[in-house]
Design a protein around this motif. Structure first.
Motif, PDB file in Angstrom:
ATOM      1  N   GLN A 460      29.728-112.750-111.390  1.00 57.72           N
ATOM      2  CA  GLN A 460      29.087-113.622-110.580  1.00 57.72           C
ATOM      3  C   GLN A 460      29.643-114.304-110.068  1.00 57.72           C
ATOM      4  O   GLN A 460      30.426-115.430-110.271  1.00 57.72           O
ATOM      5  CB  GLN A 460      28.214-114.688-111.127  1.00 57.72           C
ATOM      6  CG  GLN A 460      27.011-113.745-112.013  1.00 57.72           C
ATOM      7  CD  GLN A 460      26.193-114.861-112.947  1.00 57.72           C
ATOM      8  OE1 GLN A 460      25.992-115.805-114.611  1.00 57.72           O
ATOM      9  NE2 GLN A 460      24.353-114.770-112.654  1.00 57.72           N
ATOM     10  N   THR A 461      29.173-114.466-108.552  1.00 61.26           N
ATOM     11  CA  THR A 461      30.433-115.032-107.597  1.00 61.26           C
ATOM     12  C   THR A 461      29.289-115.522-106.675  1.00 61.26           C
ATOM     13  O   THR A 461      28.027-115.238-106.146  1.00 61.26           O
ATOM     14  CB  THR A 461      31.102-113.759-106.783  1.00 61.26           C
ATOM     15  OG1 THR A 461      31.989-113.460-107.633  1.00 61.26           O
ATOM     16  CG2 THR A 461      32.189-114.900-105.826  1.00 61.26           C
ATOM     17  N   SER A 462      29.862-116.968-106.299  1.00 60.81           N
ATOM     18  CA  SER A 462      29.460-118.267-105.385  1.00 60.81           C
ATOM     19  C   SER A 462      28.408-117.345-103.775  1.00 60.81           C
ATOM     20  O   SER A 462      29.645-116.601-103.450  1.00 60.81           O
ATOM     21  CB  SER A 462      29.669-119.863-105.421  1.00 60.81           C
ATOM     22  OG  SER A 462      31.040-119.202-105.188  1.00 60.81           O
ATOM     23  N   GLN A 463      28.178-118.040-103.625  1.00 59.60           N
ATOM     24  CA  GLN A 463      27.621-117.379-102.049  1.00 59.60           C
ATOM     25  C   GLN A 463      29.043-117.501-101.481  1.00 59.60           C
ATOM     26  O   GLN A 463      29.839-117.078-100.163  1.00 59.60           O
ATOM     27  CB  GLN A 463      27.031-118.368-101.387  1.00 59.60           C
ATOM     28  CG  GLN A 463      25.233-118.085-102.043  1.00 59.60           C
ATOM     29  CD  GLN A 463      24.150-118.686-101.257  1.00 59.60           C
ATOM     30  OE1 GLN A 463      24.064-119.352-100.193  1.00 59.60           O
ATOM     31  NE2 GLN A 463      22.975-118.032-101.679  1.00 59.60           N
ATOM     32  N   ASP A 464      29.875-119.199-101.302  1.00 58.05           N
ATOM     33  CA  ASP A 464      30.860-118.858-100.365  1.00 58.05           C
ATOM     34  C   ASP A 464      32.484-118.438-100.916  1.00 58.05           C
ATOM     35  O   ASP A 464      33.347-118.533-100.512  1.00 58.05           O
ATOM     36  CB  ASP A 464      31.524-120.375-100.201  1.00 58.05           C
ATOM     37  CG  ASP A 464      31.409-121.214-101.820  1.00 58.05           C
ATOM     38  OD1 ASP A 464      31.590-120.251-102.952  1.00 58.05           O
ATOM     39  OD2 ASP A 464      32.021-122.448-101.446  1.00 58.05           O
ATOM     40  N   GLY A 465      32.212-117.494-101.833  1.00 61.81           N
ATOM     41  CA  GLY A 465      33.012-116.410-102.762  1.00 61.81           C
ATOM     42  C   GLY A 465      33.815-117.427-103.567  1.00 61.81           C
ATOM     43  O   GLY A 465      35.342-116.810-103.470  1.00 61.81           O
ATOM     44  N   THR A 466      33.787-119.018-103.572  1.00 61.28           N
ATOM     45  CA  THR A 466      35.189-119.670-104.494  1.00 61.28           C
ATOM     46  C   THR A 466      34.760-120.017-106.225  1.00 61.28           C
ATOM     47  O   THR A 466      35.818-120.091-106.327  1.00 61.28           O
ATOM     48  CB  THR A 466      35.589-120.974-103.898  1.00 61.28           C
ATOM     49  OG1 THR A 466      34.179-121.450-103.907  1.00 61.28           O
ATOM     50  CG2 THR A 466      34.772-120.854-102.479  1.00 61.28           C
ATOM     51  N   THR A 467      33.882-119.202-106.597  1.00 54.87           N
ATOM     52  CA  THR A 467      34.101-119.289-107.529  1.00 54.87           C
ATOM     53  C   THR A 467      33.128-117.682-108.481  1.00 54.87           C
ATOM     54  O   THR A 467      32.505-117.738-107.802  1.00 54.87           O
ATOM     55  CB  THR A 467      32.761-120.848-108.192  1.00 54.87           C
ATOM     56  OG1 THR A 467      33.431-121.996-107.704  1.00 54.87           O
ATOM     57  CG2 THR A 467      33.094-120.593-109.863  1.00 54.87           C
ATOM     58  N   SER A 468      33.850-117.410-109.689  1.00 52.72           N
ATOM     59  CA  SER A 468      33.154-117.106-110.461  1.00 52.72           C
ATOM     60  C   SER A 468      33.187-117.383-111.691  1.00 52.72           C
ATOM     61  O   SER A 468      33.743-117.964-112.233  1.00 52.72           O
ATOM     62  CB  SER A 468      34.388-115.928-109.901  1.00 52.72           C
ATOM     63  OG  SER A 468      34.702-114.932-108.620  1.00 52.72           O
ATOM     64  N   VAL A 469      32.093-115.841-112.262  1.00 48.03           N
ATOM     65  CA  VAL A 469      31.556-116.207-113.646  1.00 48.03           C
ATOM     66  C   VAL A 469      32.224-115.366-114.802  1.00 48.03           C
ATOM     67  O   VAL A 469      31.147-114.038-113.646  1.00 48.03           O
ATOM     68  CB  VAL A 469      30.567-117.014-113.561  1.00 48.03           C
ATOM     69  CG1 VAL A 469      30.055-117.587-115.306  1.00 48.03           C
ATOM     70  CG2 VAL A 469      31.100-118.715-113.206  1.00 48.03           C
ATOM     71  N   ILE A 470      32.218-114.796-115.470  1.00 43.40           N
ATOM     72  CA  ILE A 470      31.656-113.394-116.524  1.00 43.40           C
ATOM     73  C   ILE A 470      31.402-114.366-118.437  1.00 43.40           C
ATOM     74  O   ILE A 470      31.762-115.399-118.215  1.00 43.40           O
ATOM     75  CB  ILE A 470      33.085-113.117-116.808  1.00 43.40           C
ATOM     76  CG1 ILE A 470      33.994-113.570-117.883  1.00 43.40           C
ATOM     77  CG2 ILE A 470      33.170-111.937-115.318  1.00 43.40           C
ATOM     78  CD1 ILE A 470      34.905-112.736-117.978  1.00 43.40           C
ATOM     79  N   VAL A 471      30.392-113.832-118.688  1.00 46.08           N
ATOM     80  CA  VAL A 471      29.916-113.398-119.726  1.00 46.08           C
ATOM     81  C   VAL A 471      30.363-113.072-121.100  1.00 46.08           C
ATOM     82  O   VAL A 471      30.476-111.901-120.108  1.00 46.08           O
ATOM     83  CB  VAL A 471      28.639-114.165-120.345  1.00 46.08           C
ATOM     84  CG1 VAL A 471      28.010-114.422-121.192  1.00 46.08           C
ATOM     85  CG2 VAL A 471      28.246-114.995-118.973  1.00 46.08           C
ATOM     86  N   LEU A 472      31.348-113.344-121.768  1.00 52.16           N
ATOM     87  CA  LEU A 472      31.939-113.035-123.055  1.00 52.16           C
ATOM     88  C   LEU A 472      30.600-112.823-124.248  1.00 52.16           C
ATOM     89  O   LEU A 472      31.068-114.072-124.803  1.00 52.16           O
ATOM     90  CB  LEU A 472      32.891-112.793-123.222  1.00 52.16           C
ATOM     91  CG  LEU A 472      34.392-112.573-121.739  1.00 52.16           C
ATOM     92  CD1 LEU A 472      35.843-112.720-122.448  1.00 52.16           C
ATOM     93  CD2 LEU A 472      33.897-111.048-121.869  1.00 52.16           C
ATOM     94  N   GLY A 473      30.394-111.990-124.678  1.00 51.29           N
ATOM     95  CA  GLY A 473      29.764-111.967-126.085  1.00 51.29           C
ATOM     96  C   GLY A 473      29.951-112.041-127.677  1.00 51.29           C
ATOM     97  O   GLY A 473      31.353-111.384-127.119  1.00 51.29           O
ATOM     98  N   MET A 474      29.865-112.506-127.965  1.00 52.14           N
ATOM     99  CA  MET A 474      30.359-112.232-129.738  1.00 52.14           C
ATOM    100  C   MET A 474      29.508-111.352-130.692  1.00 52.14           C
ATOM    101  O   MET A 474      29.018-111.648-130.544  1.00 52.14           O
ATOM    102  CB  MET A 474      31.349-113.155-129.819  1.00 52.14           C
ATOM    103  CG  MET A 474      32.032-113.993-129.193  1.00 52.14           C
ATOM    104  SD  MET A 474      32.600-116.019-129.809  1.00 52.14           S
ATOM    105  CE  MET A 474      32.513-117.547-128.022  1.00 52.14           C
TER     106      MET A 474
END
Length: 724
Positions: A460-474
């Motif tokens: 997932q990336t913010s609208q301005d493209g400066t922040t990205s997120v991923i989720v890793l399950g366990m």
């Protein structure tokens, strides 16, 4: 020179005695004003931002700043009703759900139905619109599809529905506790006094103190936001100290009237003695509760301000409106009498039971101290192996349907509802493509380690493209020790290697928040214990001008804490008595409860500790030798201590019967702690130590020894006389 701690209740009592109606009406006006504040000023509840700590807090802040906070999501789980799942029918049900919720109020989007790995469960995720705080419209669709596909199980659970179900259960539990606690407290007070008016006064003072505190807390919440647990804590502490203080005062006033003194004189003597004890013990409770501020956590800050406020209000009522009520009621305070209870109360009041219990302790102090010490030590040993963890699905009542649904979703889709980690990157000069490539590499390495599974959410990336997120399950249960190991691997090795040079990064998520909270508590638990014990030691040393007594009080507090922690470990970590209390052991103690039990136990136990020692010292001032002063002082106060402890244990034990495991832990921990502290510690260990040490326990203060021989019934020496 007079003692200011004695002068304050004396002046307050004298004014209240001379102007009883002003004092009573003033208290009513104060409570009404405070309650009015709550109506006029809505409380400010703590937000997610107030709970941020450590690296997980930094990750959460980065996500919030980038506008990537996950919207409220409701999940519809479709599984077989019985036998093997018909996949075609399941997909038809999923389509019916998706079609139905698209037109429902408050729905922002519907995800494509997702199969689990072995195709035994189908999940439809529904995102709600921003600020939507109810999922009734989605639930109506779910219920309709369930009716149409009776061979399947179509169940819903998510952020909103689970929170609503838990809140409803908590409200139901607290309502049940409050309904039961009031008549129980009244019955115990009737047993203590044998008269209905006398029984009602402590409950009235405690109840109005709690109501006033709830109101005053509303404007204060804009300085320290309120946690959802603070109201329960105010009821617990407020009822305990409010009843205690009234007991101390009322028992002494009735005792002096029984000796033939007028009501005014009896109230004045009660102010000098019990009033002094109330101020000291109130200060000790406040000092103990202030230790919660040391943790620096939003929950503990809220609990600290609520408990300090309710104790201060209860002390204020005890030294103002209570004397006014006693003066106005006069001997009517002992009406109407309950014949059997009145006779029983008078017999106990003469020390019949307490003398039989105390006599062996005073005659054989070494044996009494050794035996009680062995019991307390034996109970404390299990505390060495105490494990703590934040609340999980396993600590929520399985009787809540949404909780069971979430557990089933977690088992079938571990990357979506199980333990997980959220990696956040706020890129500097790196392009979104570089960040995406690095996150893909991180995902591959994490999955290859065997500690993580890839989530279907992608990057997932913010609208301005400066922040990205991923989720890793366990692929682990939330309480599995491997979760913490996996997080350390991610934070210490995988993330620094793959994301170095791409900008600021942090690992957050629910599992990381639990780890950060545990590490914060581990670092501050001993600090809180030291802070609380040091403050209470200073209060004892200042009040009684005795260094040995301050040290003894601290050691006894440590003994009580150890025993209480040991009982909590045996019951909730090892499951002792789980069948009787109707819960399944999660294998740990919820992380915030040991600190809470610690400060509450130290604070409340100091109530009757100060009361008992003050009476012992009175007798020593009147010329009794130490052994006899200890025996008479504790015999005089045993009824009050027993009554006060019985109320606290009964009220706390009610919480042990509730369905929420946090409430059970709080109830069992506090009721067991007070029971042990008020019996073995304060009525066995304390008198045994006092007898063994003799006059040396009061060093450097020396008891006054009048020239006259000891008389059978010495005149009481006021508390103010022993502070020179």
């Amino acid at each position: 020179m007079g003692n200011p701690l004695t002068a304050v209740p004396m002046k307050a009592a004298r004014w209240s005695a001379e102007h009883p109606w002003r004092a009573i009406l003033g208290w009513i006006a104060f409570v009404a004003f405070a309650v009015g504040l709550a109506v006029a000023i809505p409380s400010k509840e703590a937000t997610d931002a107030d709970y941020r700590i450590g690296e997980s807090g930094r990750a959460d802040a980065m996500v919030a700043q980038a506008g990537l906070e996950a919207p409220n999501t409701e999940n519809i789980l479709i599984t077989a009703g019985s036998g093997k799942l018909d996949t075609g029918q399941a997909e038809q049900a999923a389509d019916a759900v998706a079609t139905g919720v698209k037109g429902a109020d408050g729905v922002a989007s519907v995800a494509k139905p997702q199969w689990n790995q072995d195709r035994t469960a189908l999940l439809v995720s529904v995102e709600l619109e921003e600020d939507v705080d109810e999922a009734d419209a989605v639930q109506a669709v779910t219920d309709g599809v369930q009716e149409d596909f009776s061979d399947l199980q179509v169940r819903q659970a998510g952020d909103v529905s689970v929170d609503a179900a838990i809140n409803d259960r908590v409200a139901e539990d607290l309502g049940s506790a409050e309904t039961i606690s009031l008549p129980v407290t009244l019955i115990l007070m009737a047993l203590a006094f044998g008269a209905l008016i006398a029984a009602g006064i402590p409950v009235l003072l405690a109840g109005t103190s709690v109501a006033a505190t709830m109101g005053l807390l509303a404007p204060l919440s804009y300085l320290i936001p309120s946690d959802s647990t603070v109201s329960s804590m105010i009821v617990l502490i407020g009822m305990a100290v409010g009843v205690d203080y009234s007991l101390f005062y009322l028992k002494r006033e009735r005792e002096e009237r029984a000796k033939g003194r007028s009501t005014i004189d009896a109230v004045e003597i009660a102010a000098r003695t019990s009033g002094h004890s109330i101020l000291v013990s109130g200060g000790a409770v406040i000092a103990a509760m202030a230790g919660l501020f040391v943790v620096g956590n939003a929950t503990f800050n809220s609990l600290a301000i609520g408990s300090i406020l309710v104790v201060a209000v209860a002390v204020l009522g005890s030294i103002t409106v209570l004397p006014a009520l006693l003066v106005k009621l006069g001997r009517w305070v002992d009406r109407p009498r309950v014949p059997l209870l009145w006779r029983l109360n008078r017999r106990i009041g003469r020390g019949g039971i307490s003398s039989r219990l105390l006599a062996p302790v005073v005659r054989h102090p070494v044996v009494a101290l050794a035996l009680s010490g062995v019991v307390i030590l034996g109970l404390a040993v299990p505390a060495l192996g105490m494990k703590t963890h934040s609340g999980t699905l396993d600590t929520l009542p399985a009787s809540i349907p949404q909780v069971q649904t979430i557990k089933d979703i977690s088992a079938s889709f571990p990357a979506d509802e199980g333990a997980s980690a959220r990696v956040v990157v706020a890129s500097g000069d790196a392009s979104p493509e570089q960040v995406a490539a690095a996150l893909d590499e991180l995902t591959d390495q994490a999955v290859a380690s065997g500690d993580f599974v890839a989530s279907g959410r992608g990057i997932q990336t913010s609208q301005d493209g400066t922040t990205s997120v991923i989720v890793l399950g366990m692929p682990f249960d939330e309480t599995d020790p491997r979760v913490d190991d996996a997080l350390h691997l991610l934070r210490d090795d995988l993330v620094p290697v793959t994301l170095d040079g791409l900008g600021e990064h942090a690992v957050g998520g629910g599992a990381a928040e639990s780890l950060d909270f545990a590490e914060q508590q581990d670092g501050r638990l001993m600090l809180v214990i030291g802070f609380v014990l040091l403050l209470t030691m200073m209060i004892m040393a200042t009040t009684f001008r005795s260094i040995p007594l301050a040290i003894i009080s601290t050691v006894l507090n440590l003994a009580s804490i150890g025993a209480a922690f040991g009982v909590m470990t045996l019951v909730f970590q090892h499951g002792w008595g789980s069948g009787m209390l109707d819960f399944t052991s999660p294998g740990f103690v919820i992380d915030w409860l040991p600190l809470f039990v610690l400060v509450v136990l130290v604070g409340l136990s100091m109530d009757y500790h100060v009361f008992v020692l003050s009476r012992v010292r009175e007798h020593m001032n009147s010329g009794l030798p130490t052994r006899l002063a200890v025996e008479r002082g504790i015999a005089d106060t045993a009824g009050v201590v027993t009554s006060a402890a019985a109320v606290m244990v009964s009220v706390f034990a009610i919480f042990a019967t509730l369905s929420m495991l946090e409430m059970k832990m709080m109830g069992v921990g506090l009721s067991a702690a007070i029971l042990l502290d008020a019996t073995l510690v304060r009525l066995v260990m304390l008198p045994a130590i006092l007898v063994l040490m003799g006059d040396k326990v009061w060093w450097p203060w020396k008891p006054r020894r009048p020239q006259a021989r000891v008389v059978e019934e010495p005149e009481p020496a006021y508390a103010g006389s022993y502070v020179e």
